[in-house]
Design an enzyme around this catalytic site. Structure first.
Site, PDB file in Angstrom:
ATOM      1  N   LYS A   1       4.310  -5.082  -4.074  1.00  0.00           N
ATOM      2  CA  LYS A   1       4.730  -3.757  -3.623  1.00  0.00           C
ATOM      3  C   LYS A   1       5.776  -3.175  -4.566  1.00  0.00           C
ATOM      4  O   LYS A   1       5.819  -1.967  -4.802  1.00  0.00           O
ATOM      5  CB  LYS A   1       5.253  -3.828  -2.190  1.00  0.00           C
TER       6      LYS A   1
ATOM      7  N   ASN B   1       4.298   2.498   7.077  1.00  0.00           N
ATOM      8  CA  ASN B   1       3.048   3.071   7.552  1.00  0.00           C
ATOM      9  C   ASN B   1       3.153   3.215   9.081  1.00  0.00           C
ATOM     10  O   ASN B   1       4.128   2.789   9.693  1.00  0.00           O
ATOM     11  CB  ASN B   1       1.825   2.265   7.094  1.00  0.00           C
TER      12      ASN B   1
ATOM     13  N   ASP C   1       2.297   2.082  -1.598  1.00  0.00           N
ATOM     14  CA  ASP C   1       3.257   1.918  -2.704  1.00  0.00           C
ATOM     15  C   ASP C   1       3.206   3.123  -3.637  1.00  0.00           C
ATOM     16  O   ASP C   1       4.237   3.588  -4.135  1.00  0.00           O
ATOM     17  CB  ASP C   1       2.937   0.650  -3.503  1.00  0.00           C
TER      18      ASP C   1
ATOM     19  N   ARG D   1      -9.892   4.394  -6.917  1.00  0.00           N
ATOM     20  CA  ARG D   1     -10.024   3.432  -8.020  1.00  0.00           C
ATOM     21  C   ARG D   1      -9.788   2.020  -7.482  1.00  0.00           C
ATOM     22  O   ARG D   1      -9.078   1.842  -6.513  1.00  0.00           O
ATOM     23  CB  ARG D   1      -8.983   3.733  -9.100  1.00  0.00           C
TER      24      ARG D   1
END
Ligand code: RIB
Length: 289
Positions: free
Chosen positions: A39, A180, A237, A270
């Site tokens: 992270k 989150n 992140d 990605r």
């Protein structure tokens, strides 16, 4: 103006599966890849690619020297990364299903053995307009936050992986808590009263993100940008790193949220974590499309 990040550096071992295994089940992966993660490292790459001067503080053990090259290539200053030959470099086992969801196991290794005196002396160079990023994958979090506060700097703490004791320890020394929505739910259940921070950054995946200004009571909402994700590892992140960099560069909260949401949207299209983080130019092109 600069970002200092006391953060983990992991080698991510990524296994693609149709579905995540149940307890007792053995599955063959469809593919395997290795990439830059942690992270901390992910947030440093994001902040640097967003255009902020970024200093990573942390530790590497044996193996994975290429991870430092990736950080350098992204423009991150790694002079504050200690080399600990008696520790393993941190790594993560990441299981990724066909819906781009993941399950992650980390082995902290060197990330939990970062020499505190090295962190303290590196942070002597912090200025009052700088920002310290922290996540819950290293030791020395509270000491670093105290040092940054002594220097008048902003402290942004990502409460991930979530641990209520770690959050309680850092709360008096943090300005912004980033989480989150699942981590936020755990925090509000454990700490139902007022929180002693200036703001909460809450990311909600496809539902977007919000920043709650606890001083004014105002909430800034940011919808997500619609994309088809292939890998959501490191999206939080990326959001946190771009958000911090935008504030570092003088953006207001709505502008920082919009930039960070766009960066995270691109990143999930990605494969990989740190390696999938877009550049500022890519994010600007995405916003102007
Ligand atoms: O947030 C994603 C990261 O969590 C991965 O890169 C993995 O290394 C773990 O630290």
């Amino acid at each position: 103006m600069a970002i200092w990040n006391l953060g983990s550096i992991n080698i991510d071992h990524v296994y693609r599966l149709d579905s995540l295994p149940n307890p007792g089940e053995t599955l063959a992966s469809r593919s395997y890849s290795e990439g830059l993660g942690g992270k901390g490292a992910n947030q440093s790459v994001a902040a640097a690619r967003a255009g902020s001067a970024t200093h990573h503080l942390g530790a590497m053990g044996t193996g994975g020297e290429w991870a430092l090259d990736r950080l350098r290539d992204a423009g991150v200053d790694v002079a504050g990364v200690a080399h600990l030959p008696d520790q393993a470099t941190g790594h993560a086992i990441i299981l990724l299903d066909a819906m781009a969801e993941n399950a992650i196991v980390i082995h902290p290794g060197a990330n939990w053995a970062i020499p505190e005196d090295g962190v303290a002396s590196a942070l002597d160079a912090m200025g009052h307009s700088d920002t310290l990023l922290l996540q819950n994958e290293t030791n020395a979090q509270v000491a670093a936050a105290c040092k940054a506060r002594e220097n008048g700097a902003r402290v942004i703490y990502s409460a991930a992986p979530f641990d209520i004791d770690a959050v309680r320890a850092i709360l008096p020394h943090a300005d912004i808590l980033a989480m989150n929505e699942h981590e936020a739910a755990q925090l509000f259940a454990a700490e139902p009263g007022d929180l002693p921070v200036a703001g909460l950054l809450i990311t909600k995946g496809a539902a977007g993100a919000e920043y709650r200004d606890l001083r004014s009571g105002q909430t800034h909402a940011q919808p997500s940008f619609p994309v088809t994700p292939v890998d959501t590892t490191g999206a939080g992140d990326t959001f946190a790193g771009f958000f911090a960099a935008a504030l570092d560069q003088g953006d207001d909260i709505p502008a920082a949220l919009r930039l960070a949401a766009a960066a995270a949207a691109l990143q999930v299209t990605r494969q990989g974590a740190g390696d999938a983080i877009p550049t500022r130019a890519e994010v600007d092109a995405f916003l102007n499309r």
